[in-house]
Motif scaffolding. Structure first.
Motif, PDB file in Angstrom:
ATOM      1  N   ASN A 191       7.899   1.450 -15.410  1.00 16.63           N
ATOM      2  CA  ASN A 191       8.979   1.428 -14.437  1.00 16.63           C
ATOM      3  C   ASN A 191       8.503   2.206 -13.215  1.00 16.63           C
ATOM      4  O   ASN A 191       8.144   3.370 -13.334  1.00 16.63           O
ATOM      5  N   LEU A 192       8.492   1.553 -12.064  1.00 15.14           N
ATOM      6  CA  LEU A 192       7.967   2.160 -10.850  1.00 15.14           C
ATOM      7  C   LEU A 192       9.084   2.501  -9.886  1.00 15.14           C
ATOM      8  O   LEU A 192      10.092   1.784  -9.798  1.00 15.14           O
ATOM      9  N   TYR A 193       8.881   3.585  -9.140  1.00 16.96           N
ATOM     10  CA  TYR A 193       9.808   4.038  -8.105  1.00 16.96           C
ATOM     11  C   TYR A 193       8.969   4.439  -6.909  1.00 16.96           C
ATOM     12  O   TYR A 193       8.141   5.353  -6.999  1.00 16.96           O
ATOM     13  N   VAL A 194       9.153   3.735  -5.799  1.00 15.34           N
ATOM     14  CA  VAL A 194       8.384   4.004  -4.581  1.00 15.34           C
ATOM     15  C   VAL A 194       9.366   4.300  -3.455  1.00 15.34           C
ATOM     16  O   VAL A 194      10.078   3.399  -2.996  1.00 15.34           O
ATOM     17  N   PRO A 195       9.427   5.554  -2.995  1.00 13.31           N
ATOM     18  CA  PRO A 195      10.288   5.850  -1.846  1.00 13.31           C
ATOM     19  C   PRO A 195       9.790   5.076  -0.620  1.00 13.31           C
ATOM     20  O   PRO A 195       8.579   4.901  -0.444  1.00 13.31           O
TER      21      PRO A 195
ATOM     22  N   GLU B  84      16.260   2.980   0.605  1.00 15.90           N
ATOM     23  CA  GLU B  84      15.692   4.288   0.259  1.00 15.90           C
ATOM     24  C   GLU B  84      14.438   4.191  -0.594  1.00 15.90           C
ATOM     25  O   GLU B  84      13.576   5.063  -0.519  1.00 15.90           O
ATOM     26  N   ALA B  85      14.365   3.151  -1.437  1.00 14.53           N
ATOM     27  CA  ALA B  85      13.240   3.054  -2.374  1.00 14.53           C
ATOM     28  C   ALA B  85      13.042   1.622  -2.844  1.00 14.53           C
ATOM     29  O   ALA B  85      13.932   0.777  -2.714  1.00 14.53           O
TER      30      ALA B  85
ATOM     31  N   LEU C  85       0.869  -1.171   0.000  1.00 16.73           N
ATOM     32  CA  LEU C  85       0.000   0.000   0.000  1.00 16.73           C
ATOM     33  C   LEU C  85       0.910   1.227   0.000  1.00 16.73           C
ATOM     34  O   LEU C  85       1.760   1.371   0.876  1.00 16.73           O
ATOM     35  N   VAL C  86       0.716   2.090  -0.996  1.00 15.94           N
ATOM     36  CA  VAL C  86       1.604   3.234  -1.188  1.00 15.94           C
ATOM     37  C   VAL C  86       0.799   4.527  -1.208  1.00 15.94           C
ATOM     38  O   VAL C  86      -0.214   4.623  -1.902  1.00 15.94           O
ATOM     39  N   GLY C  87       1.263   5.506  -0.460  1.00 16.44           N
ATOM     40  CA  GLY C  87       0.722   6.857  -0.531  1.00 16.44           C
ATOM     41  C   GLY C  87       1.454   7.594  -1.636  1.00 16.44           C
ATOM     42  O   GLY C  87       2.678   7.736  -1.593  1.00 16.44           O
ATOM     43  N   VAL C  88       0.734   8.028  -2.646  1.00 11.11           N
ATOM     44  CA  VAL C  88       1.357   8.625  -3.830  1.00 11.11           C
ATOM     45  C   VAL C  88       1.601  10.115  -3.589  1.00 11.11           C
ATOM     46  O   VAL C  88       0.713  10.846  -3.161  1.00 11.11           O
ATOM     47  N   ASP C  89       2.844  10.533  -3.858  1.00 10.24           N
ATOM     48  CA  ASP C  89       3.210  11.947  -3.779  1.00 10.24           C
ATOM     49  C   ASP C  89       4.083  12.287  -4.983  1.00 10.24           C
ATOM     50  O   ASP C  89       4.203  11.482  -5.911  1.00 10.24           O
TER      51      ASP C  89
END
Length: 146
Positions: free
Chosen positions: A79-83, A65-66, A29-33
């Motif tokens: 391509n996804l990047y999730v901090p 970090e991510a 579950l990711v909070g998108v910013d």
């Protein structure tokens, strides 16, 4: 004394491994910013749930970090990047067991952090697309099969 590394990425890696060892499907579950790079067409109420199963991802890397990987959305490779700070929880789809995390306050971005973010964004954007697909985001559709 150097700043301690957060325990959060270690918990995420451990629960991901636990899910896969038990043949469960790990979901994030990711909070998108602004720092999160996900297909925006799939974001609902500022959040997105991502399947982190090895069969659903390519080049999955859960770092301190991510979290980075490639995945297909509506047949289109992204391509996804999730901090790590954006992760709100990780759980098994089949039984809901997992862990949620408190939202971390947004700190001001220093010029060094901004430069690193731009460098990471360049690396993520340079990853090859599968089968030459475009980066267009398509809304999901359901097809009734009898």
């Amino acid at each position: 004394m150097a700043e301690q590394i957060s325990t959060k990425p270690y918990f995420i890696r451990a629960l991901h491994e636990w899910c896969t060892d038990n043949s469960f499907t790990p979901h994030l579950l990711v909070g998108v910013d602004a720092q999160t790079k996900v297909p925006m067409g799939y974001v609902k109420d500022g959040e997105i749930v991502l399947n982190l199963n090895y069969a659903a991802t390519k080049d999955l890397h859960i770092g301190n970090e991510a979290i980075t990987f490639s995945a297909r959305f509506g047949g289109v490779s992204n391509n996804l990047y999730v901090p790590i700070d954006a992760v709100r929880g990780i759980f098994a789809r089949e039984n809901g067991q997992g862990m949620s995390f408190q939202a971390e306050p947004q700190s001001e971005i220093t010029s060094d952090q901004s430069a690193v973010s731009k460098e990471i964004e360049g690396v993520v954007n340079d990853l090859p697309l599968v089968e030459g697909k475009s980066k267009e985001v398509k809304k999901p559709t359901l097809k009734l099969v009898k």
